[in-house]
Scaffold this motif. Structure first.
Motif, PDB file in Angstrom:
ATOM      1  N   GLY A  30       0.784  -1.235   0.000  1.00 21.14           N
ATOM      2  CA  GLY A  30       0.000   0.000   0.000  1.00 21.14           C
ATOM      3  C   GLY A  30       0.812   1.278   0.000  1.00 21.14           C
ATOM      4  N   VAL A  31       2.065   1.232  -0.406  1.00 26.62           N
ATOM      5  CA  VAL A  31       2.902   2.426  -0.423  1.00 26.62           C
ATOM      6  C   VAL A  31       2.247   3.520  -1.276  1.00 26.62           C
ATOM      7  N   SER A  32       2.503   4.764  -0.906  1.00 31.76           N
ATOM      8  CA  SER A  32       1.924   5.898  -1.614  1.00 31.76           C
ATOM      9  C   SER A  32       2.954   7.010  -1.744  1.00 31.76           C
ATOM     10  N   SER A  33       2.814   7.792  -2.805  1.00 34.27           N
ATOM     11  CA  SER A  33       3.692   8.929  -3.053  1.00 34.27           C
ATOM     12  C   SER A  33       2.825  10.098  -3.500  1.00 34.27           C
ATOM     13  N   VAL A  34       3.054  11.267  -2.898  1.00 30.77           N
ATOM     14  CA  VAL A  34       2.247  12.441  -3.230  1.00 30.77           C
ATOM     15  C   VAL A  34       3.123  13.507  -3.865  1.00 30.77           C
ATOM     16  N   GLY A  35       2.715  13.963  -5.025  1.00 31.41           N
ATOM     17  CA  GLY A  35       3.353  15.061  -5.736  1.00 31.41           C
ATOM     18  C   GLY A  35       2.239  15.868  -6.386  1.00 31.41           C
ATOM     19  N   GLU A  37      -0.749  13.576 -17.061  1.00 32.20           N
ATOM     20  CA  GLU A  37       0.626  13.997 -17.330  1.00 32.20           C
ATOM     21  C   GLU A  37       1.634  12.981 -16.811  1.00 32.20           C
ATOM     22  N   VAL A  38       1.373  12.430 -15.636  1.00 30.77           N
ATOM     23  CA  VAL A  38       2.281  11.426 -15.069  1.00 30.77           C
ATOM     24  C   VAL A  38       2.462  10.273 -16.050  1.00 30.77           C
ATOM     25  N   LEU A  39       1.363   9.771 -16.571  1.00 28.68           N
ATOM     26  CA  LEU A  39       1.430   8.649 -17.506  1.00 28.68           C
ATOM     27  C   LEU A  39       1.987   9.063 -18.861  1.00 28.68           C
ATOM     28  N   ALA A  40       1.616  10.245 -19.335  1.00 24.35           N
ATOM     29  CA  ALA A  40       2.062  10.707 -20.658  1.00 24.35           C
ATOM     30  C   ALA A  40       3.575  10.890 -20.718  1.00 24.35           C
ATOM     31  N   LYS A  41       4.194  11.250 -19.609  1.00 24.48           N
ATOM     32  CA  LYS A  41       5.647  11.428 -19.597  1.00 24.48           C
ATOM     33  C   LYS A  41       6.392  10.098 -19.707  1.00 24.48           C
ATOM     34  N   LEU A  42       5.694   8.998 -19.461  1.00 21.66           N
ATOM     35  CA  LEU A  42       6.352   7.692 -19.403  1.00 21.66           C
ATOM     36  C   LEU A  42       5.886   6.699 -20.462  1.00 21.66           C
ATOM     37  N   VAL A 101       8.145   0.242 -11.230  1.00 21.82           N
ATOM     38  CA  VAL A 101       6.994   1.003 -11.728  1.00 21.82           C
ATOM     39  C   VAL A 101       6.597   2.077 -10.719  1.00 21.82           C
ATOM     40  N   PHE A 102       6.549   1.722  -9.445  1.00 19.96           N
ATOM     41  CA  PHE A 102       6.228   2.730  -8.424  1.00 19.96           C
ATOM     42  C   PHE A 102       7.256   3.864  -8.442  1.00 19.96           C
ATOM     43  N   ASP A 103       8.515   3.527  -8.532  1.00 19.81           N
ATOM     44  CA  ASP A 103       9.569   4.545  -8.526  1.00 19.81           C
ATOM     45  C   ASP A 103       9.458   5.495  -9.715  1.00 19.81           C
ATOM     46  N   VAL A 104       9.235   4.957 -10.935  1.00 16.06           N
ATOM     47  CA  VAL A 104       9.155   5.855 -12.099  1.00 16.06           C
ATOM     48  C   VAL A 104       7.868   6.668 -12.074  1.00 16.06           C
ATOM     49  N   LEU A 105       6.767   6.078 -11.609  1.00 18.52           N
ATOM     50  CA  LEU A 105       5.526   6.849 -11.473  1.00 18.52           C
ATOM     51  C   LEU A 105       5.701   7.973 -10.449  1.00 18.52           C
ATOM     52  N   SER A 126       6.469  13.795  -9.209  1.00 23.42           N
ATOM     53  CA  SER A 126       7.070  14.630  -8.167  1.00 23.42           C
ATOM     54  C   SER A 126       6.868  16.114  -8.461  1.00 23.42           C
ATOM     55  N   SER A 127       6.536  16.840  -7.437  1.00 24.55           N
ATOM     56  CA  SER A 127       6.324  18.287  -7.568  1.00 24.55           C
ATOM     57  C   SER A 127       7.579  18.940  -8.116  1.00 24.55           C
ATOM     58  N   GLY A 128       7.380  19.860  -9.048  1.00 21.57           N
ATOM     59  CA  GLY A 128       8.488  20.528  -9.703  1.00 21.57           C
ATOM     60  C   GLY A 128       8.829  19.935 -11.045  1.00 21.57           C
ATOM     61  N   SER A 129       8.244  18.737 -11.362  1.00 22.49           N
ATOM     62  CA  SER A 129       8.533  18.130 -12.651  1.00 22.49           C
ATOM     63  C   SER A 129       7.369  18.266 -13.634  1.00 22.49           C
ATOM     64  N   GLU A 130       6.391  19.112 -13.287  1.00 16.63           N
ATOM     65  CA  GLU A 130       5.232  19.284 -14.156  1.00 16.63           C
ATOM     66  C   GLU A 130       5.636  19.878 -15.510  1.00 16.63           C
ATOM     67  N   VAL A 131       5.002  19.360 -16.547  1.00 19.84           N
ATOM     68  CA  VAL A 131       5.161  19.922 -17.888  1.00 19.84           C
ATOM     69  C   VAL A 131       3.950  20.792 -18.184  1.00 19.84           C
ATOM     70  N   ASP A 132       2.827  20.488 -17.549  1.00 19.10           N
ATOM     71  CA  ASP A 132       1.561  21.220 -17.662  1.00 19.10           C
ATOM     72  C   ASP A 132       0.987  21.190 -19.065  1.00 19.10           C
ATOM     73  N   PHE A 133       1.207  20.124 -19.785  1.00 14.65           N
ATOM     74  CA  PHE A 133       0.688  19.993 -21.138  1.00 14.65           C
ATOM     75  C   PHE A 133      -0.831  19.861 -21.165  1.00 14.65           C
TER      76      PHE A 133
END
Length: 186
Positions: free
Chosen positions: A10-15, A115-120, A167-171, A176-183
């Protein structure tokens, strides 16, 4: 007998989006003639859902290929339902396999989920093209995955259990905050 646990517990990451490992989920791979009334009946009896259209996920059943579905259900029901499907399709050229312990499931949520998925991934994730219920088998960085849109800001993704940490690490890095492309901003 040991207790089953999800791979990342159940690990979670917030950005700018939240990535969460969803815990145990029952999954059955069903191979067969998807136009068969018997296959459709077995799927309906198993989870109360219809066979989805190509490249779609109708809640608990995802179209994986022209002769393959992924049926999702509570983990503790997977063994019994797999047996029920196999019995219902005994006279058909079909195969039902419980793959629950071979997979991990993630949720990607928030305004930045696309955006998270589109970058990967090499998938057009624009809202006009990738609509709610759409399902894709693809690559996410270097991992084979499948994901679908549960809502405008919620996606679910499955991968092999052995690749779950990667997969969790790359997602998480993508979100992560600051890596937004805002497309995809409106």
């Amino acid at each position: 007998m040991s207790n089953a646990v999800s791979v990342l517990k159940g690990v979670s990451s917030v950005g700018f989006a939240t990535v969460t490992e969803m815990g145990l989920r029952g999954m059955i791979t069903l191979r067969g003639d998807l136009s068969s009334a018997k296959v459709a009946g077995a799927v309906k009896a198993a989870v109360g859902a219809d066979v989805p259209a190509p490249r779609m996920c109708n809640g608990d059943v995802a179209w994986m290929s022209p002769d393959e579905l992924l049926i999702m259900l509570p983990y503790e029901e997977a063994v019994k339902v797999t047996s029920n499907i196999a019995q219902a399709l005994a006279a058909e050229h079909a195969l039902a396999v419980n793959v629950s312990d071979a997979r991990a499931v993630f949720a990607i949520e928030g305004e930045g989920a696309r955006e998270v998925l589109a970058k990967l991934s090499p998938v057009d994730l624009s809202q006009e093209v990738f609509t709610i219920g759409m399902f894709r088998r693809t690559r996410l960085a270097q991992a084979a995955v499948a994901f679908w849109a549960r809502g405008e800001t919620r996606f679910e993704l499955i991968c092999f259990r052995s690749e779950a940490q990667y997969v969790f690490d790359v997602l998480s890095m993508s979100a992560s905050s600051g890596s937004e492309v805002d497309f995809f901003k409106h």
